[in-house]
Design a protein around this motif. Structure first.
Motif, PDB file in Angstrom:
ATOM      1  N   GLY A 197       0.784  -1.223   0.000  1.00 33.49           N
ATOM      2  CA  GLY A 197       0.000   0.000   0.000  1.00 33.49           C
ATOM      3  C   GLY A 197       0.816   1.273   0.000  1.00 33.49           C
ATOM      4  N   LYS A 198       2.138   1.162  -0.072  1.00 30.39           N
ATOM      5  CA  LYS A 198       3.000   2.333  -0.042  1.00 30.39           C
ATOM      6  C   LYS A 198       3.281   2.848  -1.458  1.00 30.39           C
ATOM      7  CE  LYS A 198       3.707   2.004   4.445  1.00 30.39           C
ATOM      8  NZ  LYS A 198       3.247   3.032   5.417  1.00 30.39           N
ATOM      9  N   ARG A 199       4.002   3.969  -1.507  1.00 31.43           N
ATOM     10  CA  ARG A 199       4.339   4.597  -2.785  1.00 31.43           C
ATOM     11  C   ARG A 199       5.773   4.245  -3.178  1.00 31.43           C
ATOM     12  NH1 ARG A 199       3.408  10.293  -0.324  1.00 31.43           N
ATOM     13  NH2 ARG A 199       4.430   9.083   1.311  1.00 31.43           N
ATOM     14  N   LEU A 200       5.937   3.828  -4.418  1.00 24.81           N
ATOM     15  CA  LEU A 200       7.211   3.368  -4.947  1.00 24.81           C
ATOM     16  C   LEU A 200       7.720   4.365  -5.989  1.00 24.81           C
ATOM     17  CD1 LEU A 200       9.206   0.851  -5.369  1.00 24.81           C
ATOM     18  CD2 LEU A 200       7.627   0.180  -7.191  1.00 24.81           C
ATOM     19  N   CYS A 201       9.032   4.421  -6.177  1.00 21.25           N
ATOM     20  CA  CYS A 201       9.597   5.249  -7.245  1.00 21.25           C
ATOM     21  C   CYS A 201      10.504   4.413  -8.128  1.00 21.25           C
ATOM     22  CB  CYS A 201      10.401   6.418  -6.660  1.00 21.25           C
ATOM     23  SG  CYS A 201      10.978   7.603  -7.920  1.00 21.25           S
ATOM     24  N   VAL A 202      10.376   4.574  -9.433  1.00 24.05           N
ATOM     25  CA  VAL A 202      11.250   3.915 -10.402  1.00 24.05           C
ATOM     26  C   VAL A 202      11.640   4.932 -11.475  1.00 24.05           C
ATOM     27  CG1 VAL A 202      10.268   1.617 -10.050  1.00 24.05           C
ATOM     28  CG2 VAL A 202       9.312   3.109 -11.810  1.00 24.05           C
ATOM     29  N   ALA A 203      12.772   4.684 -12.121  1.00 21.40           N
ATOM     30  CA  ALA A 203      13.216   5.550 -13.213  1.00 21.40           C
ATOM     31  C   ALA A 203      12.705   5.000 -14.534  1.00 21.40           C
ATOM     32  CB  ALA A 203      14.732   5.651 -13.232  1.00 21.40           C
ATOM     33  N   ARG A 204      12.208   5.878 -15.362  1.00 21.86           N
ATOM     34  CA  ARG A 204      11.656   5.502 -16.669  1.00 21.86           C
ATOM     35  C   ARG A 204      12.728   4.827 -17.532  1.00 21.86           C
ATOM     36  NH1 ARG A 204      10.016   9.955 -17.477  1.00 21.86           N
ATOM     37  NH2 ARG A 204       7.828   9.757 -16.884  1.00 21.86           N
ATOM     38  N   GLY A 205      12.355   3.734 -18.188  1.00 26.76           N
ATOM     39  CA  GLY A 205      13.259   3.057 -19.093  1.00 26.76           C
ATOM     40  C   GLY A 205      14.173   2.043 -18.445  1.00 26.76           C
ATOM     41  N   ASP A 240       7.707   6.279  -0.666  1.00 24.52           N
ATOM     42  CA  ASP A 240       8.175   5.543   0.509  1.00 24.52           C
ATOM     43  C   ASP A 240       9.367   4.638   0.198  1.00 24.52           C
ATOM     44  OD1 ASP A 240       5.907   6.302   2.377  1.00 24.52           O
ATOM     45  OD2 ASP A 240       4.783   5.393   0.724  1.00 24.52           O
ATOM     46  N   SER A 241       9.605   4.362  -1.082  1.00 28.16           N
ATOM     47  CA  SER A 241      10.673   3.439  -1.429  1.00 28.16           C
ATOM     48  C   SER A 241      11.146   3.687  -2.856  1.00 28.16           C
ATOM     49  CB  SER A 241      10.195   1.981  -1.297  1.00 28.16           C
ATOM     50  OG  SER A 241       9.142   1.720  -2.212  1.00 28.16           O
ATOM     51  N   ILE A 242      12.324   3.127  -3.164  1.00 27.11           N
ATOM     52  CA  ILE A 242      12.909   3.177  -4.498  1.00 27.11           C
ATOM     53  C   ILE A 242      13.201   1.755  -4.933  1.00 27.11           C
ATOM     54  CG2 ILE A 242      14.830   4.020  -5.909  1.00 27.11           C
ATOM     55  CD1 ILE A 242      15.356   6.114  -3.724  1.00 27.11           C
ATOM     56  N   ALA A 243      12.890   1.429  -6.181  1.00 26.66           N
ATOM     57  CA  ALA A 243      13.231   0.122  -6.734  1.00 26.66           C
ATOM     58  C   ALA A 243      14.191   0.309  -7.894  1.00 26.66           C
ATOM     59  CB  ALA A 243      11.977  -0.618  -7.208  1.00 26.66           C
ATOM     60  N   THR A 244      15.348  -0.331  -7.792  1.00 25.69           N
ATOM     61  CA  THR A 244      16.326  -0.330  -8.880  1.00 25.69           C
ATOM     62  C   THR A 244      17.368  -1.382  -8.557  1.00 25.69           C
ATOM     63  OG1 THR A 244      17.750   1.055 -10.269  1.00 25.69           O
ATOM     64  CG2 THR A 244      17.839   1.452  -7.898  1.00 25.69           C
ATOM     65  N   ASP A 245      18.436  -1.440  -9.331  1.00 28.57           N
ATOM     66  CA  ASP A 245      19.468  -2.436  -9.078  1.00 28.57           C
ATOM     67  C   ASP A 245      20.208  -2.137  -7.778  1.00 28.57           C
ATOM     68  OD1 ASP A 245      18.818  -3.773 -11.394  1.00 28.57           O
ATOM     69  OD2 ASP A 245      20.315  -2.726 -12.603  1.00 28.57           O
ATOM     70  N   GLU A 246      20.595  -3.209  -7.096  1.00 27.60           N
ATOM     71  CA  GLU A 246      21.254  -3.076  -5.791  1.00 27.60           C
ATOM     72  C   GLU A 246      22.498  -2.205  -5.858  1.00 27.60           C
ATOM     73  OE1 GLU A 246      22.223  -6.243  -2.332  1.00 27.60           O
ATOM     74  OE2 GLU A 246      23.250  -6.612  -4.241  1.00 27.60           O
TER      75      GLU A 246
END
Length: 323
Positions: A197-205, A240-246
């Motif tokens: 239920g939280k908000r995530l951030c990702v970079a386009r592409g 609330d969070s970021i998703a990308t490579d470690e």
């Protein structure tokens, strides 16, 4: 270490004076300002994102290295000869990702694993590792930069996939990555279960952007231009969070010491050098450079110089050459 990304001011106070001799009117407190929207940002719902494309090829398969040529003595009519004639190798890179490609604030120079890898290719082309023209390219514009021939190659944490292979060619894989999620330590979140239920951030592409459908635990996702923009959004409380490579998250942690990587890996990536479609001689040449880099200890040296924060250097990825 790069300078930390700081938050903008949350309020402005203006002093207003009335006529001569009169008391100034009381200052009325303004409402707490909302964080400014990042340029080009959009909000999507991961649960409604298209499913991840199923691989229809061996994405890592690539051409076997060709003959070795002396620097500056490339075969006539080859893409390498055209690059040498141009005087510089044009490489699309990042300048905002610590560890792989970033501009050192102390010197103004570009640094990182990808930057030095591009210089190794220039060394084998020209005999001079500095004959490189670095061009900043966003993740979303990597393929476009190649198809429009704005660069000779892309060395920018570029994960090879079958879908991307429709438009560009790739070298052998030079780095294996895993996708993770990061939060601020103050959030109290310790795993992906806490992100429901939280908000995530990702970079386009990016790979994370392309795999949003595998992250249905997020209520919404903020899509921005770069992972650095994601860090700003996290610091501002927009997500609330970021998703990308470690590895990229470790680089962001150098800017934000309160960043914490949590949970198990959510994806895997295979970084390779992106090349224009239909130039097999160039693919073979670049794979020859990578073969040298793996065998003469250069890969381990670049890892120690730029990626040691990730732990002891693993063995470089084994290439998967086609027959």
């Amino acid at each position: 270490m790069r300078s930390r990304v700081w938050l903008p001011a949350l309020a402005l106070v203006a002093a207003v004076t009335a006529g001569c001799g009169s008391a100034p009117p009381p200052v009325v407190p303004t409402a707490r300002a909302t964080a400014p929207k990042l340029p080009g940002a959009e909000i999507v719902t991961p649960a409604a994102a298209p499913p991840v494309a199923t691989d229809t090829c061996d994405a890592e398969a690539t051409l076997r290295p060709g003959a070795r040529y002396a620097p500056g003595a490339m075969p006539a009519g080859s893409p390498m000869a055209a690059i040498v004639a141009n005087g510089k190798l044009r490489v699309g890179v990042d300048q905002n990702t610590n560890l792989f490609g970033f501009r050192d604030p102390a010197t103004g120079e570009l640094r990182g694993f990808d930057i030095d890898l591009a210089r190794e290719i220039a060394q084998d082309l020209f005999g001079d590792r500095n004959r490189v023209e670095f061009r900043s390219v966003t993740a979303a514009d990597r393929i476009k930069a190649l198809t429009e021939h704005k660069v000779d190659m892309i060395v920018r944490t570029f994960t090879v996939t079958c879908e991307r292979r429709r438009d560009v060619d790739f070298s052998a894989v030079y780095y294996r990555a895993v996708g993770r999620v990061a939060v601020l330590a103050s959030s109290g979140i310790t795993g992906t279960a806490g992100l429901s239920g939280k908000r995530l951030c990702v970079a386009r592409g990016t790979t994370a952007y392309n795999e949003l459908s595998r992250m249905p635990w997020a209520a919404t996702a903020l899509v921005v231009a770069t992972n650095t923009d994601c860090l700003v959004a996290l610091q501002q409380g927009q997500v609330d969070s970021i998703a990308t490579d470690e590895a990229i998250l470790y680089g962001l942690a150098e800017e934000e010491p309160n960043l914490r990587i949590v949970g198990d890996p959510i994806s895997s990536g295979r970084y390779a050098i992106g090349l224009p479609l239909g130039q097999p001689d160039l693919v073979r040449f670049v794979n020859g450079v990578l073969e040298r880099v793996r065998s003469d200890g250069t890969w381990q040296r670049l890892y120690q110089n730029h990626l040691a924060v990730l732990g002891p250097a693993p063995a470089p990825p084994e290439p998967k050459y086609t027959p």
